[in-house]
Design a protein around this motif. Structure first.
Motif, PDB file in Angstrom:
ATOM      1  N   MET A   1       0.820  -0.976   0.093  1.00 39.15           N
ATOM      2  CA  MET A   1       0.231  -0.042   0.103  1.00 39.15           C
ATOM      3  C   MET A   1       0.797   1.099  -0.045  1.00 39.15           C
ATOM      4  O   MET A   1       0.561   2.190  -0.815  1.00 39.15           O
ATOM      5  N   PHE A   2       1.918   1.265   0.876  1.00 42.24           N
ATOM      6  CA  PHE A   2       2.949   2.598   0.938  1.00 42.24           C
ATOM      7  C   PHE A   2       3.675   2.550  -0.145  1.00 42.24           C
ATOM      8  O   PHE A   2       4.185   3.550  -0.598  1.00 42.24           O
ATOM      9  N   ARG A   3       3.927   1.493  -1.025  1.00 45.57           N
ATOM     10  CA  ARG A   3       4.687   1.527  -2.328  1.00 45.57           C
ATOM     11  C   ARG A   3       4.143   2.357  -3.214  1.00 45.57           C
ATOM     12  O   ARG A   3       4.569   3.055  -4.047  1.00 45.57           O
ATOM     13  N   VAL A   4       2.754   2.574  -3.284  1.00 44.10           N
ATOM     14  CA  VAL A   4       2.062   3.260  -4.009  1.00 44.10           C
ATOM     15  C   VAL A   4       2.490   4.720  -3.948  1.00 44.10           C
ATOM     16  O   VAL A   4       2.935   5.680  -4.885  1.00 44.10           O
ATOM     17  N   ALA A   5       2.396   5.121  -2.483  1.00 49.53           N
ATOM     18  CA  ALA A   5       2.744   6.500  -2.504  1.00 49.53           C
ATOM     19  C   ALA A   5       4.342   6.838  -2.818  1.00 49.53           C
ATOM     20  O   ALA A   5       4.696   7.826  -3.273  1.00 49.53           O
ATOM     21  N   GLY A   6       5.037   5.690  -2.389  1.00 49.04           N
ATOM     22  CA  GLY A   6       6.638   6.046  -2.780  1.00 49.04           C
ATOM     23  C   GLY A   6       6.623   5.987  -4.206  1.00 49.04           C
ATOM     24  O   GLY A   6       7.652   6.874  -4.756  1.00 49.04           O
ATOM     25  N   GLY A   7       5.999   5.139  -5.224  1.00 46.97           N
ATOM     26  CA  GLY A   7       6.204   5.432  -6.511  1.00 46.97           C
ATOM     27  C   GLY A   7       5.576   6.834  -7.157  1.00 46.97           C
ATOM     28  O   GLY A   7       6.172   7.507  -7.668  1.00 46.97           O
ATOM     29  N   ILE A   8       4.627   7.192  -6.460  1.00 51.34           N
ATOM     30  CA  ILE A   8       4.041   8.478  -7.014  1.00 51.34           C
ATOM     31  C   ILE A   8       5.223   9.641  -6.486  1.00 51.34           C
ATOM     32  O   ILE A   8       5.565  10.575  -7.338  1.00 51.34           O
ATOM     33  N   GLY A   9       5.324   9.518  -5.139  1.00 50.74           N
ATOM     34  CA  GLY A   9       6.385  10.544  -4.658  1.00 50.74           C
ATOM     35  C   GLY A   9       7.872  10.412  -5.605  1.00 50.74           C
ATOM     36  O   GLY A   9       8.387  11.490  -6.048  1.00 50.74           O
ATOM     37  N   ALA A  10       8.374   9.481  -5.754  1.00 49.60           N
ATOM     38  CA  ALA A  10       9.645   9.400  -6.238  1.00 49.60           C
ATOM     39  C   ALA A  10       9.412   9.604  -7.837  1.00 49.60           C
ATOM     40  O   ALA A  10      10.385  10.294  -8.586  1.00 49.60           O
ATOM     41  N   GLY A  11       8.618   9.299  -8.334  1.00 54.76           N
ATOM     42  CA  GLY A  11       8.178   9.516  -9.836  1.00 54.76           C
ATOM     43  C   GLY A  11       7.963  10.759  -9.931  1.00 54.76           C
ATOM     44  O   GLY A  11       8.481  11.693 -11.105  1.00 54.76           O
ATOM     45  N   THR A  12       7.360  11.662  -9.370  1.00 51.15           N
ATOM     46  CA  THR A  12       7.095  13.099  -9.482  1.00 51.15           C
ATOM     47  C   THR A  12       8.535  13.713  -9.002  1.00 51.15           C
ATOM     48  O   THR A  12       8.946  14.571  -9.988  1.00 51.15           O
ATOM     49  N   ALA A  13       9.343  13.413  -8.117  1.00 46.54           N
ATOM     50  CA  ALA A  13      10.647  14.072  -7.847  1.00 46.54           C
ATOM     51  C   ALA A  13      11.505  13.935  -9.004  1.00 46.54           C
ATOM     52  O   ALA A  13      12.275  14.771  -9.372  1.00 46.54           O
TER      53      ALA A  13
END
Length: 185
Positions: A73-85
């Protein structure tokens, strides 16, 4: 009926495909690949340890299984955050940060003194796990020659499987050396 023109393909260079990839392109691939291998290793070794986790923290199978779910579940947040960065500041920094992030929380997971602490560490691990793919895959593909991106993508995806394979070998042969359970003997 519309006619779609197809551009002729450029002829393949002579020789092995892997010689077309420069040292810098291989380094981009290797950094992303090893991050993905370690990611796969850590996530999957947890599945082998669920029985011991249940026993150590006196939790049922459902709570033990939630450790994997919260990570994803938190992988989604990490993917969005790192992808945006990665889109904003470049791929390398977010990839390195994601690897350091999940390494720190994988390490801290080993020192958990309660189920709640382990649960939090695994959730935070998931952020880094999502970031590795979101920053690493584009880094690799953008560096490789366009005609070899399918090969690069396939090799990148195999990193997670290699991590799983390595975790199963470590569990099979290394874990018994450090785990002296009375019922295993």
């Amino acid at each position: 009926m519309t006619h779609v023109s197809v551009e002729p393909r450029a002829p393949k260079p002579a020789g092995a495909w892997y010689r077309e990839v420069t040292r810098a392109q291989w380094m981009a691939f290797l950094g992303s690949y090893l991050g993905w291998v370690l990611d796969g290793f850590d996530y999957t070794i947890l599945t082998f340890l669920l029985v011991d986790i249940q026993r150590s923290f006196a939790v049922n199978a459902t709570l033990a299984g939630l450790l994997g779910q919260v990570t994803l579940m938190f992988r989604v947040a990490g993917g969005i955050g790192a992808g945006t960065a990665a889109d904003r500041w470049g791929r390398k920094g977010p990839l390195m940060f994601s690897i350091l992030w999940y390494s720190a929380f994988a390490f801290l997971s080993g020192f958990s003194t309660s189920y709640g602490m382990l649960f939090a560490c695994r959730a935070l691990f998931g952020i880094g796990m999502g970031g590795v793919w979101a920053a690493g895959m584009p880094l690799t593909l953008e560096h490789w020659p366009a005609r070899l991106r399918g090969i690069a993508s396939g090799m990148m995806q195999s990193g997670y499987s290699l991590g799983f394979l390595l975790s199963s070998l470590v569990f099979q042969f290394g874990y018994p050396l450090v785990n002296a359970r009375p019922d295993m003997g």
